[in-house]
Design a protein around this motif. Sequence first.
Motif, short mmCIF file in Angstrom:
data_model
loop_
_atom_site.label_atom_id
_atom_site.label_comp_id
_atom_site.label_asym_id
_atom_site.label_seq_id
_atom_site.Cartn_x
_atom_site.Cartn_y
_atom_site.Cartn_z
N PRO A 198 53.64 53.71 43.26
CA PRO A 198 54.62 52.98 44.22
C PRO A 198 54.07 52.82 45.49
CG PRO A 198 55.84 54.26 42.55
CD PRO A 198 54.34 54.88 42.65
N ASN A 199 53.65 53.82 46.26
CA ASN A 199 53.31 53.54 47.62
C ASN A 199 52.00 53.28 47.87
OD1 ASN A 199 55.52 55.20 49.17
ND2 ASN A 199 55.19 56.35 47.21
N ALA A 200 51.30 52.87 46.56
CA ALA A 200 49.92 52.32 46.86
C ALA A 200 49.87 50.88 46.41
CB ALA A 200 48.81 53.29 45.84
N VAL A 201 50.72 50.31 46.41
CA VAL A 201 50.67 48.82 45.99
C VAL A 201 49.94 48.10 46.81
CG1 VAL A 201 52.27 46.79 45.66
CG2 VAL A 201 53.03 48.98 44.80
N PRO A 202 49.85 48.18 48.15
CA PRO A 202 48.89 47.27 48.88
C PRO A 202 47.54 47.71 48.64
CG PRO A 202 50.62 48.41 50.30
CD PRO A 202 50.79 49.06 48.92
N ALA A 203 47.10 48.86 48.40
CA ALA A 203 45.85 48.99 48.06
C ALA A 203 45.61 48.57 46.59
CB ALA A 203 45.35 50.46 47.90
N LEU A 204 46.25 48.51 45.60
CA LEU A 204 46.37 47.98 44.14
C LEU A 204 46.10 46.62 44.34
CD1 LEU A 204 48.60 50.35 42.42
CD2 LEU A 204 46.04 50.43 42.33
N LEU A 205 47.00 45.94 45.04
CA LEU A 205 46.88 44.21 45.25
C LEU A 205 45.52 44.09 45.87
CD1 LEU A 205 50.44 43.37 46.28
CD2 LEU A 205 49.26 42.85 43.97
N THR A 206 45.30 44.70 47.04
CA THR A 206 43.71 44.32 47.50
C THR A 206 42.67 44.50 46.71
OG1 THR A 206 44.76 45.06 49.60
CG2 THR A 206 42.26 44.75 49.64
N LEU A 207 42.50 45.72 45.81
CA LEU A 207 41.63 45.89 44.94
C LEU A 207 41.56 44.74 43.69
CD1 LEU A 207 39.25 47.69 44.06
CD2 LEU A 207 40.69 48.96 42.87
N GLY A 208 42.89 44.71 43.39
CA GLY A 208 43.07 43.57 42.40
C GLY A 208 42.59 42.21 42.71
N ILE A 209 42.61 41.75 43.89
CA ILE A 209 42.62 40.37 44.31
C ILE A 209 40.59 40.45 44.41
CG2 ILE A 209 42.34 38.88 46.54
CD1 ILE A 209 45.00 39.59 46.80
N PHE A 210 40.10 41.36 45.21
CA PHE A 210 38.71 41.49 45.10
C PHE A 210 38.08 41.56 43.84
CE2 PHE A 210 38.85 43.78 49.70
CZ PHE A 210 39.27 42.56 50.16
N THR A 211 38.65 42.38 42.94
CA THR A 211 38.09 42.42 41.69
C THR A 211 38.19 41.13 40.89
OG1 THR A 211 38.54 44.84 41.45
CG2 THR A 211 37.80 43.90 39.23
N PHE A 212 39.31 40.49 40.80
CA PHE A 212 39.48 39.15 40.02
C PHE A 212 38.51 37.99 40.79
CE2 PHE A 212 41.48 35.36 39.03
CZ PHE A 212 41.78 35.44 37.60
N VAL A 213 38.74 37.73 41.95
CA VAL A 213 37.62 37.02 42.61
C VAL A 213 36.18 37.03 42.26
CG1 VAL A 213 37.13 35.77 44.91
CG2 VAL A 213 39.33 36.21 44.28
N ASN A 214 35.75 38.31 42.45
CA ASN A 214 34.28 38.64 41.99
C ASN A 214 33.82 38.46 40.66
OD1 ASN A 214 34.06 39.55 44.90
ND2 ASN A 214 34.39 41.41 44.37
N ASN A 215 34.87 38.54 39.75
CA ASN A 215 34.62 38.52 38.31
C ASN A 215 34.71 36.93 37.99
OD1 ASN A 215 33.87 41.22 36.88
ND2 ASN A 215 35.56 41.62 38.32
N TRP A 216 35.63 36.29 38.73
CA TRP A 216 35.89 34.91 38.47
C TRP A 216 34.72 33.98 38.77
CZ3 TRP A 216 39.99 32.11 36.05
CH2 TRP A 216 39.88 30.78 36.37
N ASN A 217 34.15 34.39 40.13
CA ASN A 217 32.83 33.76 40.39
C ASN A 217 31.55 34.14 40.18
OD1 ASN A 217 34.57 32.18 41.99
ND2 ASN A 217 34.81 33.49 43.83
N ASP A 218 31.57 35.33 39.24
CA ASP A 218 30.12 35.75 38.85
C ASP A 218 29.35 35.02 38.05
OD1 ASP A 218 28.05 37.60 38.66
OD2 ASP A 218 29.24 39.18 37.64
N LEU A 219 28.46 34.70 38.21
CA LEU A 219 27.51 33.94 37.29
C LEU A 219 26.56 34.56 36.43
CD1 LEU A 219 26.14 31.17 36.30
CD2 LEU A 219 24.57 31.27 38.64
N LEU A 220 25.74 35.74 36.95
CA LEU A 220 24.88 36.25 36.22
C LEU A 220 25.27 37.33 35.11
CD1 LEU A 220 21.68 37.10 36.09
CD2 LEU A 220 22.10 39.15 37.54
N TRP A 221 26.33 38.09 35.28
CA TRP A 221 27.01 38.64 34.01
C TRP A 221 27.26 37.87 32.90
CZ3 TRP A 221 26.95 44.09 33.57
CH2 TRP A 221 27.66 44.71 32.70
N PRO A 222 28.18 36.81 32.84
CA PRO A 222 28.50 36.20 31.71
C PRO A 222 27.33 35.21 31.18
CG PRO A 222 29.52 35.18 33.56
CD PRO A 222 29.07 36.49 34.16
N LEU A 223 26.38 35.10 32.24
CA LEU A 223 25.03 34.12 31.72
C LEU A 223 24.37 35.08 30.66
CD1 LEU A 223 24.09 31.34 32.08
CD2 LEU A 223 22.58 32.23 33.82
#
Length: 285
Positions: A198-223
């Motif tokens: 509960p006290n780490a929600v900011p860090a979890l949200l930040t990491l979640g945004i970075f992870t989601f965006v990086n994988n959403w935009n990733d080309l090489l891995w799904p290719l």
Amino acid sequence: MTTIARLRRPRPPRHWVVPALSFAGMIVVTLLILLPVIIIVFTAFKPVAEVNAYPPSLVPGTWTFDNFTRIFSELPFARLIGNSFVFAGGVTLCALVFDSLVAYVLARIDFRGSRVLLIVIVASLMIPFQATLIPIYQLVAQFGWVNTFAGLIIPRAADAFGIFFLRQFFVSLPRDLDNAARIDGASEFRIFRSIVLPNAVPALLTLGIFTFVNNWNDLLWPLVFTTQSEMGTITSGLTLLTGPSGIVPYGVMMAGSLVAVVPLAIMFLVVQRRFIESVASTGLK
């Protein structure tokens, strides 16, 4: 009279020059940053003749939606969007769970070899992603996970950067909360779930945004891990639009890129308020 004349003399307009220059500079920098996005938006609404015209023009002379209709007629674009959500969302969910568990152990539990383990995790960040791609693909192929969501998600279920990022945040939390809970008989998992997370929600949200965006935009891995167009993502699906002799329909590509950006913008707008609220309430629960 001299004193009165000095008082009535208008002051030089210095009090508004600096703010005006700062505001103008901010507008110029913002436009430069947004210039690629502006080009994508305008190109997506251009007909083919204007896209290939020379010299190019920024604003389309004739607005058209043909590029958007083509991405849905020439590609299974709705399926690609769904695959991107499953891939990026699944990796994000798994990464938040496993990264937070490992980070909690490294930050809040003292055991022999913890520092060595942390050094190994941090050192793994120096290994290029391309160096491990072929061994990972061989493992995925042996398990029969090629062209499956398991092959896309499971190899990325944990991330060294996420572990180190959350570990540094967990270290900053006061240990008095842990000690008080242990005195009350709470288990380590209960402390992790009810106090640390509960006290780490900011860090979890930040990491979640970075992870989601990086994988959403990733080309090489799904290719690499998908050979069927039905299992591709938006980024890998757009590569299928390349015609013979390497001809690229830039208008259609820009339309697909614009559609791919919309979910990210919506997610950021939804998470932004929650992120600010969590930062303000950190340590108060």
